[in-house]
Write a protein that holds these residues in place. Structure first.
Motif, PDB file in Angstrom:
ATOM      1  N   LYS A  80      -0.275   9.184   7.082  1.00  0.00           N
ATOM      2  CA  LYS A  80      -1.667   9.585   6.912  1.00  0.00           C
ATOM      3  C   LYS A  80      -2.279   8.352   6.645  1.00  0.00           C
ATOM      4  CE  LYS A  80      -5.093  12.563   4.929  1.00  0.00           C
ATOM      5  NZ  LYS A  80      -5.389  13.703   4.175  1.00  0.00           N
ATOM      6  N   GLY A  81      -1.837   7.640   5.580  1.00  0.00           N
ATOM      7  CA  GLY A  81      -2.267   6.527   5.141  1.00  0.00           C
ATOM      8  C   GLY A  81      -2.299   5.227   6.131  1.00  0.00           C
ATOM      9  N   LEU A  82      -1.065   5.183   6.836  1.00  0.00           N
ATOM     10  CA  LEU A  82      -1.117   4.490   8.054  1.00  0.00           C
ATOM     11  C   LEU A  82      -2.339   4.440   9.023  1.00  0.00           C
ATOM     12  CD1 LEU A  82       0.878   1.970   8.452  1.00  0.00           C
ATOM     13  CD2 LEU A  82       1.955   3.676  10.029  1.00  0.00           C
ATOM     14  N   GLU A  83      -2.581   5.597   9.368  1.00  0.00           N
ATOM     15  CA  GLU A  83      -3.677   6.059  10.340  1.00  0.00           C
ATOM     16  C   GLU A  83      -5.054   5.542   9.771  1.00  0.00           C
ATOM     17  OE1 GLU A  83      -3.565  10.209  11.101  1.00  0.00           O
ATOM     18  OE2 GLU A  83      -1.677  10.244  12.106  1.00  0.00           O
ATOM     19  N   GLU A  84      -5.162   5.634   8.340  1.00  0.00           N
ATOM     20  CA  GLU A  84      -6.348   5.171   7.778  1.00  0.00           C
ATOM     21  C   GLU A  84      -6.342   3.575   7.745  1.00  0.00           C
ATOM     22  OE1 GLU A  84      -6.333   6.736   3.902  1.00  0.00           O
ATOM     23  OE2 GLU A  84      -6.853   8.891   4.492  1.00  0.00           O
ATOM     24  N   ALA A  85      -5.140   2.958   7.588  1.00  0.00           N
ATOM     25  CA  ALA A  85      -5.203   1.428   7.728  1.00  0.00           C
ATOM     26  C   ALA A  85      -5.485   0.974   9.095  1.00  0.00           C
ATOM     27  CB  ALA A  85      -3.992   1.029   7.322  1.00  0.00           C
ATOM     28  N   ALA A  86      -5.230   1.990  10.121  1.00  0.00           N
ATOM     29  CA  ALA A  86      -5.273   1.513  11.481  1.00  0.00           C
ATOM     30  C   ALA A  86      -7.019   1.584  11.795  1.00  0.00           C
ATOM     31  CB  ALA A  86      -4.739   2.336  12.373  1.00  0.00           C
ATOM     32  N   ASN A  87      -7.693   2.222  10.914  1.00  0.00           N
ATOM     33  CA  ASN A  87      -8.953   2.373  11.294  1.00  0.00           C
ATOM     34  C   ASN A  87      -9.341   3.371  12.473  1.00  0.00           C
ATOM     35  OD1 ASN A  87     -10.050   1.294   8.785  1.00  0.00           O
ATOM     36  ND2 ASN A  87      -9.730  -0.644   9.719  1.00  0.00           N
ATOM     37  N   ASP A  88     -10.231   2.770  13.525  1.00  0.00           N
ATOM     38  CA  ASP A  88     -10.617   3.351  14.667  1.00  0.00           C
ATOM     39  C   ASP A  88      -9.893   2.811  15.741  1.00  0.00           C
ATOM     40  OD1 ASP A  88     -11.887   0.974  14.649  1.00  0.00           O
ATOM     41  OD2 ASP A  88     -13.957   2.034  15.346  1.00  0.00           O
ATOM     42  N   GLN A 123       1.001  -1.251  -0.158  1.00  0.00           N
ATOM     43  CA  GLN A 123      -0.024   0.186   0.028  1.00  0.00           C
ATOM     44  C   GLN A 123       0.866   1.104   0.019  1.00  0.00           C
ATOM     45  OE1 GLN A 123      -3.472  -0.481  -0.229  1.00  0.00           O
ATOM     46  NE2 GLN A 123      -2.886  -2.451  -0.406  1.00  0.00           N
ATOM     47  N   GLY A 124       2.176   1.117   0.052  1.00  0.00           N
ATOM     48  CA  GLY A 124       2.912   2.256   0.222  1.00  0.00           C
ATOM     49  C   GLY A 124       3.182   2.762   1.445  1.00  0.00           C
ATOM     50  N   LEU A 125       2.871   2.138   2.429  1.00  0.00           N
ATOM     51  CA  LEU A 125       2.714   2.806   3.749  1.00  0.00           C
ATOM     52  C   LEU A 125       3.835   2.760   4.697  1.00  0.00           C
ATOM     53  CD1 LEU A 125      -0.699   1.770   4.862  1.00  0.00           C
ATOM     54  CD2 LEU A 125      -0.423   3.723   3.621  1.00  0.00           C
ATOM     55  N   VAL A 126       4.732   1.477   4.498  1.00  0.00           N
ATOM     56  CA  VAL A 126       5.845   1.324   5.069  1.00  0.00           C
ATOM     57  C   VAL A 126       6.706   0.666   4.205  1.00  0.00           C
ATOM     58  CG1 VAL A 126       4.615   0.864   7.418  1.00  0.00           C
ATOM     59  CG2 VAL A 126       5.270  -0.783   5.888  1.00  0.00           C
ATOM     60  N   ARG A 127       8.038   0.607   4.518  1.00  0.00           N
ATOM     61  CA  ARG A 127       9.259  -0.200   4.022  1.00  0.00           C
ATOM     62  C   ARG A 127       9.957  -0.860   4.833  1.00  0.00           C
ATOM     63  NH1 ARG A 127      11.584   3.812   1.847  1.00  0.00           N
ATOM     64  NH2 ARG A 127      13.450   3.896   3.372  1.00  0.00           N
ATOM     65  N   ALA A 128       9.915  -1.981   4.637  1.00  0.00           N
ATOM     66  CA  ALA A 128      10.356  -3.304   5.765  1.00  0.00           C
ATOM     67  C   ALA A 128      11.927  -3.451   5.202  1.00  0.00           C
ATOM     68  CB  ALA A 128       9.523  -4.508   5.901  1.00  0.00           C
ATOM     69  N   GLN A 129      12.841  -3.385   5.961  1.00  0.00           N
ATOM     70  CA  GLN A 129      14.200  -4.054   5.751  1.00  0.00           C
ATOM     71  C   GLN A 129      14.613  -5.039   7.048  1.00  0.00           C
ATOM     72  OE1 GLN A 129      15.364   0.209   5.671  1.00  0.00           O
ATOM     73  NE2 GLN A 129      16.217   0.043   3.617  1.00  0.00           N
ATOM     74  N   ARG A 130      15.717  -5.603   6.794  1.00  0.00           N
ATOM     75  CA  ARG A 130      16.131  -6.433   8.014  1.00  0.00           C
ATOM     76  C   ARG A 130      16.249  -5.773   9.088  1.00  0.00           C
ATOM     77  NH1 ARG A 130      18.220 -11.396   7.992  1.00  0.00           N
ATOM     78  NH2 ARG A 130      19.426 -11.913   9.533  1.00  0.00           N
ATOM     79  N   GLY A 131      15.538  -6.196  10.070  1.00  0.00           N
ATOM     80  CA  GLY A 131      15.758  -5.319  11.484  1.00  0.00           C
ATOM     81  C   GLY A 131      15.287  -4.108  11.495  1.00  0.00           C
ATOM     82  N   ALA A 132      14.422  -3.495  10.683  1.00  0.00           N
ATOM     83  CA  ALA A 132      14.009  -1.913  10.743  1.00  0.00           C
ATOM     84  C   ALA A 132      12.986  -1.883   9.532  1.00  0.00           C
ATOM     85  CB  ALA A 132      14.985  -1.094   9.991  1.00  0.00           C
ATOM     86  N   ILE A 133      11.895  -0.903  10.175  1.00  0.00           N
ATOM     87  CA  ILE A 133      10.819  -0.476   9.187  1.00  0.00           C
ATOM     88  C   ILE A 133      10.475   0.713   9.130  1.00  0.00           C
ATOM     89  CG2 ILE A 133       8.234  -0.616   9.325  1.00  0.00           C
ATOM     90  CD1 ILE A 133       8.318  -3.161  10.810  1.00  0.00           C
ATOM     91  N   SER A 134      10.445   1.287   8.050  1.00  0.00           N
ATOM     92  CA  SER A 134      10.435   2.842   7.759  1.00  0.00           C
ATOM     93  C   SER A 134       8.933   3.224   7.851  1.00  0.00           C
ATOM     94  CB  SER A 134      11.514   3.125   6.707  1.00  0.00           C
ATOM     95  OG  SER A 134      12.633   2.953   6.956  1.00  0.00           O
TER      96      SER A 134
END
Length: 236
Positions: A214-222, A198-209
């Motif tokens: 805003k999109g992540l907040e929408e994905a979390a809903n309420d 969804q283009g919200l995060v980037r996962a790498q070895r041992g790290a998440i960017s």
């Protein structure tokens, strides 16, 4: 790290919003400390020795189930304090609390905190207000765990971690997230892949960017937002 803390120096939300008088009562017993990864702040069902006002990093409050099964029930960072049980009038908790993102903060011995709370009703009210916001957070964690998919819960957790750190990169492993969310590691991998597509995060070895907050907040809903709003209401 200085042993004497000025009111305008701290990044801890509780301390920075106390009245000068209440801050002075606490400051005389505060000591600056480093908070390394996995440092245990509270052990289950044992007397709490210190309360910690975190300034950098954050701690996990974990409920211990049968066997080795554990589940995170709350996060505490620079917005608050550990040792909420002390403020509530008891000396221990069945949960464990440990540092999961290294940082630093201020600590006060439990006896000194109890004595200080007897001196100031306004200080006690401020710390009880934080206790209230933490209980709201744990309630929403229970709701999220009970009714939301793993990707929604993961989005909420990443937002909460992002709130408590500087920058957009979080040093985390899939194994660790699986323990915190109470799911199997493959479930975390699938959820991360979903958020990444969804283009919200980037996962790498041992790290998440965090790429799209805003999109992540929408994905979390309420699942995300109400505890944070309550914290702003009482501490902004």
């Amino acid at each position: 790290m200085p042993d004497v803390l000025r009111h305008d120096q701290t990044s801890n939300r509780i301390l920075s919003r106390l009245s000068p008088a209440d801050f002075g009562l606490l400051e005389r017993s505060l000591t600056g400390v480093d908070l390394p990864l996995r440092m245990e702040l509270e052990a289950p069902n044992k007397p709490i020795e210190y309360a910690y006002f975190i300034e950098r990093g954050f701690a996990s409050v974990v409920a211990n189930g049968s066997g080795d099964r554990v589940l995170e029930v709350g996060l505490i960072g620079r917005e608050g304090m550990t040792g909420v049980a002390l403020v509530m009038g008891t000396d221990r908790s069945p949960n464990s609390t440990f540092i999961q993102y290294a940082g630093s903060g201020q600590r006060i011995a439990s006896a000194d905190l109890n004595n200080t709370l007897e001196e100031s009703a306004t200080l006690r009210r401020s710390l009880l207000n934080f206790g209230h916001t933490f209980l709201v957070q744990t309630a929403y964690t229970a709701v999220a765990n009970g009714r939301n998919k793993v990707e929604t819960r993961l989005a909420r957790w990443l937002l909460m971690a992002h709130d408590r750190t500087d920058g957009d990169e979080l040093t985390l492993t899939h194994e660790f997230l699986a323990i915190m969310l109470g799911v199997r590691r493959p479930g975390v991998t699938v959820a991360l892949n979903f958020l990444e597509k969804q283009g919200l995060v980037r996962a790498q070895r041992g790290a998440i960017s965090i790429i799209d907050r805003k999109g992540l907040e929408e994905a979390a809903n309420d699942a995300y937002g109400a505890p944070e709003a309550e914290l702003r209401r009482l501490f902004d």
